[in-house]
Design a protein around this motif. Sequence first.
Motif, mmCIF file in Angstrom:
data_model
loop_
_atom_site.group_PDB
_atom_site.id
_atom_site.type_symbol
_atom_site.label_atom_id
_atom_site.label_comp_id
_atom_site.label_asym_id
_atom_site.label_seq_id
_atom_site.Cartn_x
_atom_site.Cartn_y
_atom_site.Cartn_z
ATOM 1 N N LYS A 1 0.858 -1.084 -0.001
ATOM 2 C CA LYS A 1 0.146 0.099 0.149
ATOM 3 C C LYS A 1 0.643 1.488 -0.188
ATOM 4 O O LYS A 1 1.631 1.224 0.843
ATOM 5 N N PHE A 2 0.352 2.552 -1.008
ATOM 6 C CA PHE A 2 1.176 3.476 -0.588
ATOM 7 C C PHE A 2 -0.392 4.710 -0.643
ATOM 8 O O PHE A 2 -1.337 4.203 -0.105
ATOM 9 N N SER A 3 -0.135 5.893 -0.762
ATOM 10 C CA SER A 3 -1.198 6.723 -0.701
ATOM 11 C C SER A 3 -1.953 6.541 -1.319
ATOM 12 O O SER A 3 -2.263 6.520 -2.756
ATOM 13 N N SER A 4 -3.172 6.216 -0.652
ATOM 14 C CA SER A 4 -4.904 5.491 -1.197
ATOM 15 C C SER A 4 -5.583 5.861 -0.477
ATOM 16 O O SER A 4 -5.304 5.784 0.702
ATOM 17 N N CYS A 5 -6.607 5.313 -0.013
ATOM 18 C CA CYS A 5 -7.870 4.748 0.592
ATOM 19 C C CYS A 5 -8.342 3.512 0.930
ATOM 20 O O CYS A 5 -9.335 3.448 1.611
ATOM 21 N N ASP A 6 -7.443 2.439 0.098
ATOM 22 C CA ASP A 6 -7.060 1.363 0.787
ATOM 23 C C ASP A 6 -8.472 0.316 -0.220
ATOM 24 O O ASP A 6 -8.897 -1.132 0.070
ATOM 25 N N GLY A 7 -9.344 1.115 -0.969
ATOM 26 C CA GLY A 7 -10.174 0.259 -1.240
ATOM 27 C C GLY A 7 -10.287 -0.558 -2.774
ATOM 28 O O GLY A 7 -11.684 -1.427 -2.620
ATOM 29 N N GLU B 1 -1.839 2.949 6.862
ATOM 30 C CA GLU B 1 -0.470 2.735 7.414
ATOM 31 C C GLU B 1 0.174 3.381 9.071
ATOM 32 O O GLU B 1 0.084 4.801 9.330
ATOM 33 N N ARG C 1 -13.746 8.644 -1.261
ATOM 34 C CA ARG C 1 -12.046 8.411 -1.881
ATOM 35 C C ARG C 1 -11.673 8.246 -0.529
ATOM 36 O O ARG C 1 -9.652 8.356 -0.968
ATOM 37 N N ILE C 2 -11.900 9.389 0.790
ATOM 38 C CA ILE C 2 -10.741 9.167 1.728
ATOM 39 C C ILE C 2 -11.132 7.668 2.067
ATOM 40 O O ILE C 2 -9.755 7.339 2.652
ATOM 41 N N LEU D 1 -8.781 20.363 -1.336
ATOM 42 C CA LEU D 1 -8.762 20.348 -2.614
ATOM 43 C C LEU D 1 -10.354 20.332 -3.227
ATOM 44 O O LEU D 1 -10.546 20.622 -4.651
ATOM 45 N N VAL E 1 -17.137 -0.309 -3.256
ATOM 46 C CA VAL E 1 -16.513 0.213 -2.976
ATOM 47 C C VAL E 1 -16.535 1.388 -3.654
ATOM 48 O O VAL E 1 -16.592 1.281 -4.603
ATOM 49 N N CYS F 1 -11.177 2.780 -10.158
ATOM 50 C CA CYS F 1 -11.215 3.988 -8.773
ATOM 51 C C CYS F 1 -13.016 2.819 -8.007
ATOM 52 O O CYS F 1 -13.416 4.181 -7.979
ATOM 53 N N SER G 1 -6.605 5.677 6.918
ATOM 54 C CA SER G 1 -6.764 6.585 5.682
ATOM 55 C C SER G 1 -7.443 7.526 6.154
ATOM 56 O O SER G 1 -7.377 8.562 5.652
ATOM 57 N N CYS H 1 -4.887 5.477 -7.919
ATOM 58 C CA CYS H 1 -4.036 6.332 -7.389
ATOM 59 C C CYS H 1 -2.816 5.337 -7.758
ATOM 60 O O CYS H 1 -1.534 6.046 -8.067
ATOM 61 N N GLY I 1 -12.010 3.732 1.275
ATOM 62 C CA GLY I 1 -12.515 2.300 0.535
ATOM 63 C C GLY I 1 -13.231 1.463 1.547
ATOM 64 O O GLY I 1 -14.094 0.646 1.565
ATOM 65 N N ARG J 1 -3.722 13.536 2.566
ATOM 66 C CA ARG J 1 -4.539 13.598 1.054
ATOM 67 C C ARG J 1 -4.743 14.280 0.647
ATOM 68 O O ARG J 1 -5.045 15.095 -0.568
ATOM 69 N N VAL K 1 -6.865 10.898 -7.164
ATOM 70 C CA VAL K 1 -7.562 12.124 -6.907
ATOM 71 C C VAL K 1 -6.455 12.968 -5.867
ATOM 72 O O VAL K 1 -6.367 14.106 -6.283
ATOM 73 N N GLN K 2 -5.917 12.323 -5.096
ATOM 74 C CA GLN K 2 -4.605 13.600 -4.372
ATOM 75 C C GLN K 2 -3.816 14.096 -5.372
ATOM 76 O O GLN K 2 -2.958 14.788 -5.201
ATOM 77 N N PRO L 1 0.834 8.988 4.474
ATOM 78 C CA PRO L 1 0.480 10.452 3.499
ATOM 79 C C PRO L 1 -0.308 11.226 3.897
ATOM 80 O O PRO L 1 -1.619 10.487 3.162
#
Lengths: 258, 439
Positions: free
Chosen positions: A12-18, B20, B64-65, B49, B160, A139, B426, A88, B67, B44, A94-95, B42
């Motif tokens: 996982k990197f920057s994301s919503c986990d979805g 994370e 999208r904040i 935005l 989702v 997405c 997240s 992502c 999932g 977002r 979206v970020q 990180p």
Amino acid sequence: MSASRPRLAVWKFSSCDGCQLTLLDCEEDLLPLADQVEIAYFLEASRDTGPGPYDLSLVEGSIATRTDIERIREIRAQSRVLVTIGACATAGGVQALRNARDFDKLRSVVYARPEYIDALATSTPIAQHVPVDFELRGCPVDKRQLLEVVTAFLAGRKPDVPDHSVCFECKRRGVTCVTVAHGTPCLGPVTQAGCGALCPAFGRGCFGCFGPKADPNTRALLPLLRADGVADEDVARLYRTFNAEAPAFAEAAEEAGR
Amino acid sequence: MTHRSTRLLSVGSLARVEGEGAMHVQVRDGEVESVRLSIYEPPRFFEALLRGRRYDEPVDITARICGICPVAYQMTACQAIEDACGVTVDGQLAALRRLLYCGEWIESHSLHIYLLHAPDFLGLPDALALARTDRELVERGLRLKQAGNQIMEVLGGRAVHPVNVRLGGFHRLPDRSELDRLAALLRTARRDAEETVAWTAELDYPDLHVQHALLALRPPDSYPLDSGTPTLHSGYPSAVAPLTAFLVAEFERHVVEAQAPHSTALQATVDGRHYLTGPLARWRIAAELLPAELRQMAALAGVGGTCDNPFRSIAVRAIEVLWAVREAQRLLEEYESPPRPAVPVPPRAGIGHAATEAPRGLLYHRYELGSDGTIVSADIVPPTSQNQAAIEADLRDFVQQRLHLEDTELTRQCEQAIRNYDPCISCATHFLDLTVEGR
């Protein structure tokens, strides 16, 4: 259990986990899949983590910090096949909307002490940093496509994931064209299939969450969107959401905004 | 053990949480010196935005904040923006939104109970190991989760980031045959949910009692989900009048978010105190609003009226799943198709607020709109940033009482303790690397 089952890792990197969650959402296929592979690294599902190398790495999320850049290089070095999953990882997500903005100003809107925040000014796709073997769009990603990709790579074949437009899926599903019938603005003609024409099936225009199809004719779509009453700044905004940094969408937004 | 010692317990990347984060606990000379949940995922920058976007976009963008609980974001965003526009969505459209939200509670809680939290109680690394010892148990959890997902797919298009929610209601109304299919699934889900509640009675619960201020919504006539008045429980067991309430529009006068240096999540206090939101808070503040039958089942599962052991949150979640299944059944039985899928929501200049109960706790949105519907500013307070200070305080007490344990076991138990709160990193980064430190 044989010791030779292929080893799967999920990162996982920057994301919503979805998109990772989509893997856990494969309810009836989840336990059979787990019988066929060794889940060597999947933090959202297990505290047991094994060292590389991994046969298949699924990568969710975008590169958004300096540490991310180092981490994705290590993951690439440890992975025989690396597949990015979701908007992502394949387009910055979206970020990535921040990429076009003044980052210092942006940080100060959310954080009183922005200097504590380790974040890059841009959110970028994985492929901008390391070679990627396959990019799965969406997405979030579609469950069936995700299973197809995992099964295909484990079998050593090419995944059957078409790069044509959402329009094909509408025709196949027998969904009435929302633009033709109701004048609803729709990005379906330029967006890659995979969702099963979800939005049109719900009477809504596609908003492009699977990103651009192969060779999208965004220039031809522009007058149609205008004819459906979409102002140019709204066309630009429509392209600038979940796949804003995908080159074809970025250019289309630019062109509409001109 | 040496005479002067500092212990350092540390988990660099917490497993089985959403997002994370890391934990660091430092113990010096037998006293817990510091506890830190660091959220290194990180940020977002959603609130930034959203500025300049159109008022009909947050329903898709804020999903999208997270999932895991996109519907919570969609419902709260819709209600806040509709509030700014002076529109109330009621009747069967509100009922369908509530049904969709029940789906998310069932899905999210079942995921947490079976795939994330249960392995801790059974000393296993994950649900796959659990499936090797008790496949039926895991299959029951997956079936329950799937029932929640099915509700979301029928009403939202997908589980989702559903596509069918809009300001004023929905893009398309479900047809009767789709709802009948859900009703059939919910009959099995109800039995699975009842068995889940009974199963939580058999678990071994570590001993931990906490005293926090608690914050949950309290509607007049139902367990909290999509509405209610923000209600604060002082947390003191002997308080004469423990409950105070404030208006949603006054939320930011009571709840203040501050940035902790070790975290990209903002930490909140209510009236100057750290507090807990989520299942334990909802239970303390609103359990009396549940049907008597559910309260009796909870009592049999060991959840009394003042449940103050965070480890028992798994049992409260199980009760909440059962409640959500029954509520979904009621909504389906009483459903009559509304005349149109959405009511118009014309833009106007103004400020709107809303709060709903995400599975992990209270979620607050505020939007300021220009007269053409352009978003001037947005503010989002997710559950995990509200809970972070309380989680750290609880971990401190938990570790202090267990310093006799060796590092590996203590660290494992700390991770379990963190998972009690179902932290959603997240969301919070709009959280954890566990380090118990001992130099």
